[in-house]
Design a protein around this motif. Sequence first.
Motif, mmCIF file in Angstrom:
data_model
loop_
_atom_site.group_PDB
_atom_site.id
_atom_site.type_symbol
_atom_site.label_atom_id
_atom_site.label_comp_id
_atom_site.label_asym_id
_atom_site.label_seq_id
_atom_site.Cartn_x
_atom_site.Cartn_y
_atom_site.Cartn_z
ATOM 1 N N UNK A 1 -0.150 -0.021 -24.202
ATOM 2 C CA UNK A 1 -0.118 0.246 -22.893
ATOM 3 C C UNK A 1 1.381 0.648 -22.452
ATOM 4 N N UNK A 2 1.582 1.723 -21.308
ATOM 5 C CA UNK A 2 2.552 2.032 -20.787
ATOM 6 C C UNK A 2 2.066 2.104 -19.390
ATOM 7 N N UNK A 3 3.340 2.396 -18.481
ATOM 8 C CA UNK A 3 2.957 2.376 -17.222
ATOM 9 C C UNK A 3 3.685 3.626 -16.409
ATOM 10 N N UNK A 4 3.053 4.070 -15.559
ATOM 11 C CA UNK A 4 3.422 5.043 -14.660
ATOM 12 C C UNK A 4 3.439 4.520 -13.363
ATOM 13 N N UNK A 5 4.203 5.063 -12.390
ATOM 14 C CA UNK A 5 4.534 4.731 -11.097
ATOM 15 C C UNK A 5 4.747 5.918 -10.123
ATOM 16 N N UNK A 6 4.254 5.607 -8.770
ATOM 17 C CA UNK A 6 4.321 6.395 -8.020
ATOM 18 C C UNK A 6 4.238 5.745 -6.503
ATOM 19 N N UNK A 7 4.084 6.750 -5.580
ATOM 20 C CA UNK A 7 4.289 6.243 -4.158
ATOM 21 C C UNK A 7 3.200 7.201 -3.340
ATOM 22 N N UNK A 8 2.876 6.378 -2.200
ATOM 23 C CA UNK A 8 2.012 7.327 -1.406
ATOM 24 C C UNK A 8 2.793 7.419 0.091
ATOM 25 N N UNK A 9 2.852 8.703 0.047
ATOM 26 C CA UNK A 9 3.893 9.244 1.070
ATOM 27 C C UNK A 9 2.871 9.489 2.357
ATOM 28 N N UNK A 10 3.232 8.982 3.373
ATOM 29 C CA UNK A 10 2.377 9.013 4.749
ATOM 30 C C UNK A 10 2.190 10.315 5.120
ATOM 31 N N UNK B 1 -5.558 11.618 -0.942
ATOM 32 C CA UNK B 1 -5.959 12.336 -2.123
ATOM 33 C C UNK B 1 -4.649 12.727 -2.752
ATOM 34 N N UNK B 2 -3.463 12.541 -2.335
ATOM 35 C CA UNK B 2 -2.310 12.987 -3.060
ATOM 36 C C UNK B 2 -1.484 11.791 -3.292
ATOM 37 N N UNK B 3 -1.229 11.378 -4.818
ATOM 38 C CA UNK B 3 -0.192 10.281 -4.945
ATOM 39 C C UNK B 3 0.992 11.091 -5.557
ATOM 40 N N UNK B 4 2.200 10.650 -5.300
ATOM 41 C CA UNK B 4 3.454 11.130 -5.743
ATOM 42 C C UNK B 4 3.632 10.268 -7.171
ATOM 43 N N UNK B 5 3.663 10.934 -8.085
ATOM 44 C CA UNK B 5 4.012 10.308 -9.543
ATOM 45 C C UNK B 5 5.220 10.655 -10.095
ATOM 46 N N UNK B 6 5.820 9.649 -10.917
ATOM 47 C CA UNK B 6 7.238 9.745 -11.168
ATOM 48 C C UNK B 6 6.824 10.206 -12.864
ATOM 49 N N UNK B 7 7.394 10.964 -13.629
ATOM 50 C CA UNK B 7 7.199 11.267 -15.173
ATOM 51 C C UNK B 7 8.452 12.096 -15.685
ATOM 52 N N UNK C 1 0.818 -1.144 -0.001
ATOM 53 C CA UNK C 1 0.049 -0.015 0.245
ATOM 54 C C UNK C 1 0.974 1.190 0.027
ATOM 55 N N UNK C 2 2.061 1.078 -0.286
ATOM 56 C CA UNK C 2 2.827 2.376 -0.298
ATOM 57 C C UNK C 2 3.355 2.689 -1.336
ATOM 58 N N UNK C 3 2.970 1.950 -2.665
ATOM 59 C CA UNK C 3 3.227 2.494 -4.099
ATOM 60 C C UNK C 3 1.965 2.107 -4.990
ATOM 61 N N UNK C 4 1.956 2.767 -6.112
ATOM 62 C CA UNK C 4 0.911 2.378 -6.805
ATOM 63 C C UNK C 4 1.381 2.262 -8.584
#
Length: 299
Positions: free
Chosen positions: A160-169, A174-180, A129-132
């Motif tokens: 398809x392509x994939x994006x990744x992120x993390x959930x900062x405690x 409502x905020x997801x940290x996204x990489x791009x 549950x720390x990433x998405x």
Amino acid sequence: LHGSPGPLVFDLVPASFLMANILFVGATALSKDFRNALNVAALSAFLTYVGAGLDGQAGLGDFNLQMNDSYNGQIVKGCPAYEDVRQPSMDGFDLEKYQGKWYEQKFHDWTQFKEVYDTTLDIKLTSDKKGWVDDFGVAGPAPDSAKLSWDKSPVANGAHYFMFGRVDENDPPGILREKGFGVEFPNYIVDVKKDPQTGEYTEAIQFQCLERGGVRVFEGINFMSRNPIMTDEEMRAMHQRAKNAGMYPYGASEDQMHTVARRGVEDPKIDNNWQQMWHAIGVDKLLELLAESIEDGGR
């Protein structure tokens, strides 16, 4: 290409198109003046395109590159805080319920091509549950944007392509940290609409914004729904919610968002000579391997 007259070679390419290409390549190879004129024309077109984007003009609402631009006569600088745009519908937000497949209905994002169609986002949390992971599905070009060639594209049936992120405690729900594009930035979930019976999320508004040195360098807005089709009334209501959230200065108005084209839900998979050729040379397999490598690399 596909509008050229004459018989088809191997039932794929018009013979007149091949002949025109031979003449063009020959002229480019043999004439220095022709090459220079071609370079000047290409550079001029590029500068005109980028300039129109920087000015927010020429009908490039979905490719608006103008940052710190004006809205209703006022200059809007930088990015807002989450609290400035977050709506009351986010109270008690459950990220696990946000998972699953979403259909993108509209976007304001110069990194997305407006010629694509059937765009989807399939969001899944990691086991801890720390990433998405966001499986971004897209097909293109859209039938209306390339009437003669859309069904001949190697990604006409989707890719398809994939994006990744993390959930900062430390972030509010409502905020997801996204990489791009080599940077990490916050993806704000600004508003959700809930099913009155089940409480499941049926619509969502996302907002991404990145600034450097007080200057806004990127803004992205996504209108999403669990259903592939939204009515005009539902879309107007979503625009109103975005306006209530104060997102119009950042591109959420109707004239600054692009509507994602969609084929019929029951339309069959595209199968023609071009698709058979792409399959024969392994393009579909290559796209699958590419998607898998991106997904594995982001874990």
